[in-house]
Motif scaffolding. Structure first.
Motif, PDB file in Angstrom:
ATOM      1  N   GLY A 192     -11.687  -4.369  41.578  1.00  0.00           N
ATOM      2  CA  GLY A 192     -11.341  -3.986  40.213  1.00  0.00           C
ATOM      3  C   GLY A 192     -12.534  -3.465  39.442  1.00  0.00           C
ATOM      4  O   GLY A 192     -12.437  -2.476  38.711  1.00  0.00           O
ATOM      5  N   LEU A 227     -13.351   0.040  40.411  1.00  0.00           N
ATOM      6  CA  LEU A 227     -12.472   1.009  39.752  1.00  0.00           C
ATOM      7  C   LEU A 227     -13.006   1.364  38.373  1.00  0.00           C
ATOM      8  O   LEU A 227     -12.989   2.531  37.965  1.00  0.00           O
ATOM      9  CB  LEU A 227     -11.055   0.441  39.635  1.00  0.00           C
ATOM     10  CG  LEU A 227     -10.264   0.252  40.927  1.00  0.00           C
ATOM     11  CD1 LEU A 227      -8.940  -0.449  40.633  1.00  0.00           C
ATOM     12  CD2 LEU A 227     -10.005   1.601  41.603  1.00  0.00           C
ATOM     13  N   VAL A 262      -8.610  -2.710  33.786  1.00  0.00           N
ATOM     14  CA  VAL A 262      -8.266  -3.048  35.165  1.00  0.00           C
ATOM     15  C   VAL A 262      -7.152  -4.092  35.111  1.00  0.00           C
ATOM     16  O   VAL A 262      -7.328  -5.160  34.521  1.00  0.00           O
ATOM     17  CB  VAL A 262      -9.480  -3.603  35.925  1.00  0.00           C
ATOM     18  CG1 VAL A 262      -9.081  -4.020  37.339  1.00  0.00           C
ATOM     19  CG2 VAL A 262     -10.605  -2.576  35.960  1.00  0.00           C
ATOM     20  N   ARG A 263      -6.047  -3.779  35.724  1.00  0.00           N
ATOM     21  CA  ARG A 263      -4.907  -4.695  35.675  1.00  0.00           C
ATOM     22  C   ARG A 263      -4.941  -5.675  36.830  1.00  0.00           C
ATOM     23  O   ARG A 263      -5.053  -5.293  37.992  1.00  0.00           O
ATOM     24  CB  ARG A 263      -3.587  -3.918  35.728  1.00  0.00           C
ATOM     25  CG  ARG A 263      -2.366  -4.843  35.787  1.00  0.00           C
ATOM     26  CD  ARG A 263      -1.057  -4.072  35.719  1.00  0.00           C
ATOM     27  NE  ARG A 263       0.069  -4.970  35.872  1.00  0.00           N
ATOM     28  CZ  ARG A 263       0.570  -5.747  34.914  1.00  0.00           C
ATOM     29  NH1 ARG A 263       0.020  -5.718  33.713  1.00  0.00           N
ATOM     30  NH2 ARG A 263       1.580  -6.550  35.138  1.00  0.00           N
ATOM     31  N   GLU A 296      -4.250  -7.081  44.829  1.00  0.00           N
ATOM     32  CA  GLU A 296      -5.070  -5.901  44.562  1.00  0.00           C
ATOM     33  C   GLU A 296      -4.959  -5.489  43.086  1.00  0.00           C
ATOM     34  O   GLU A 296      -3.850  -5.467  42.546  1.00  0.00           O
ATOM     35  CB  GLU A 296      -4.659  -4.733  45.450  1.00  0.00           C
ATOM     36  CG  GLU A 296      -5.127  -4.865  46.888  1.00  0.00           C
ATOM     37  CD  GLU A 296      -6.632  -4.910  46.995  1.00  0.00           C
ATOM     38  OE1 GLU A 296      -7.324  -4.172  46.261  1.00  0.00           O
ATOM     39  OE2 GLU A 296      -7.146  -5.710  47.815  1.00  0.00           O
ATOM     40  N   SER A 329      -5.457  -2.684  39.815  1.00  0.00           N
ATOM     41  CA  SER A 329      -5.249  -1.254  39.615  1.00  0.00           C
ATOM     42  C   SER A 329      -5.831  -0.879  38.255  1.00  0.00           C
ATOM     43  O   SER A 329      -5.991  -1.733  37.376  1.00  0.00           O
ATOM     44  CB  SER A 329      -3.762  -0.884  39.668  1.00  0.00           C
ATOM     45  OG  SER A 329      -3.029  -1.608  38.689  1.00  0.00           O
TER      46      SER A 329
END
Length: 363
Positions: free
Chosen positions: A199, A202, A322-323, A354, A356
């Motif tokens: 995360g 990202l 970041v989810r 995970e 996203s």
């Protein structure tokens, strides 16, 4: 199932049996989910239950099954600390920084999402959570005693402190429990978690793709394993893209700590153009300070949070974040516990979700 504990005047198994035209034993088998009952008879019993208003006697059922269908949902706080004085103010007694432990919990949208995931999983299965707080050694002892007494079938633990001894206390006592997030201390306990480093990567990659080059991060408490992993993932991604140094300020997962950290970063690095905060509340605090200092978000400074909580939508501008799928993770935590209750000798396991990236207006 006996009706001896049922208040006088309420519908009984005999009432249902008469309405359905079957025996009391057949009604009991249908209500307890025994599978080898003719579907026509099952439907007749269900209609009789509805027409009589019968509700299974949970007290009597628990005598047979030794299950309460209650699950302790425990928010566990600090490690070893002095016991609070009876005359101490709430914030002092709970060890809070300007707010009680319970107040901090309810102010954080993360915990609401955990409760939602747990309730949505348990309720269709006829089970319900009992909310407990374990912010002191006495409170932790009470949780262990509550479970040992059979007041709940097991525990779902959300810990807010790296040195929390409660998971180890429960496993040492042989009590079924599942933890949200990997334990800092070694313990044979099942847990769910998110891939924190992924995360954070990202977030780093998105800031770099926007053209940010003077990037800082606001961490949570650095003794928390999830915080360490998010920092490691962010640093590694930045280093892999030619940025070996990033400015760091430590927060406490609150909006106020995010504001303080952002003020410190601006004082030390007034030209920064990108910020990754380890949760949405701290990112919201960062945005607030940037606006006060005349910095435009995202034109002057891009900001990314972590969690995708309600705070991300309430922030102005709405947060890129970041989810982590908290509701799904909490539901999986409940599923693992129920599985453990059915197989008490089963091995501990882990499930990693995970993350996203949710792109909104702040970056």
């Amino acid at each position: 199932m006996t009706d001896d504990l049922r208040p006088a005047g309420t519908p009984t198994l005999e009432d249902v049996a008469r309405a359905a035209g079957v025996s009391r034993a057949t009604v009991s088998r249908v209500i307890n989910g025994v599978r080898n009952v003719d579907p026509v008879i099952q439907e007749a019993v269900r209609r009789a239950v509805a027409s009589t208003g019968y509700a299974p006697n949970r007290a009597a059922r628990s005598l047979v099954t030794r299950r309460t269908d209650a699950i302790a949902l425990v928010v566990s706080g600090a490690g070893v600390e002095p016991e609070a004085r009876d005359d101490a103010p709430a914030d002092e007694a709970d060890g809070g920084e300007g707010a009680s432990f319970t107040g901090q919990v309810f102010a954080d949208p993360f915990f609401g999402r955990v409760v939602t995931g747990v309730v949505d999983y348990l309720r269709p299965r006829g089970m319900h959570p009992v909310l407990m707080f374990a912010e002191t050694s006495r409170a932790r002892d009470e949780v262990v005693a509550f479970l040992r007494q059979g007041s709940a079938d097991g525990a779902l633990i959300v810990s807010t402190h790296a040195e929390d001894p409660l998971p180890g206390m429960l496993t040492d006592a042989g009590l079924p429990a599942v933890l949200y997030a990997r334990p800092a201390r070694a313990a044979r306990i099942s847990y769910v978690d998110v891939a924190h480093q992924d995360g954070a990567r990202l977030a780093a990659e998105h800031l770099l793709a926007r053209g940010c080059r003077r990037i800082a991060t606001i961490t949570g408490p650095l003794d928390v394993p999830a915080v360490q992993e998010r920092l490691t993932g962010f640093r590694d991604a930045m280093a892999q893209n030619g940025h070996p140094y990033i400015a760091i300020a430590e927060g406490r997962f609150t909006q106020e700590s995010g504001e303080t950290a952002m003020e410190r970063l601006l004082a030390e690095h007034p030209d920064l153009d990108g910020v990754f905060a380890a949760n949405d509340l701290m990112a919201t605090g960062a945005c607030h300070v940037l606006r006060e200092r005349g910095k435009r978000v995202p034109e002057d400074v891009a900001v990314i949070g972590f969690d995708d909580s309600s705070a991300a939508l309430a922030c102005r501008p709405p947060l890129t974040t970041v989810r982590q799928p908290v509701e799904a993770m909490a539901a999986e935590m409940a599923r693992l516990l129920i599985e453990r209750l059915g197989k008490p000798e089963g091995a501990a396991t882990s499930v990693i979700f995970e993350p996203s990236l949710v792109v909104r207006d702040s970056a």
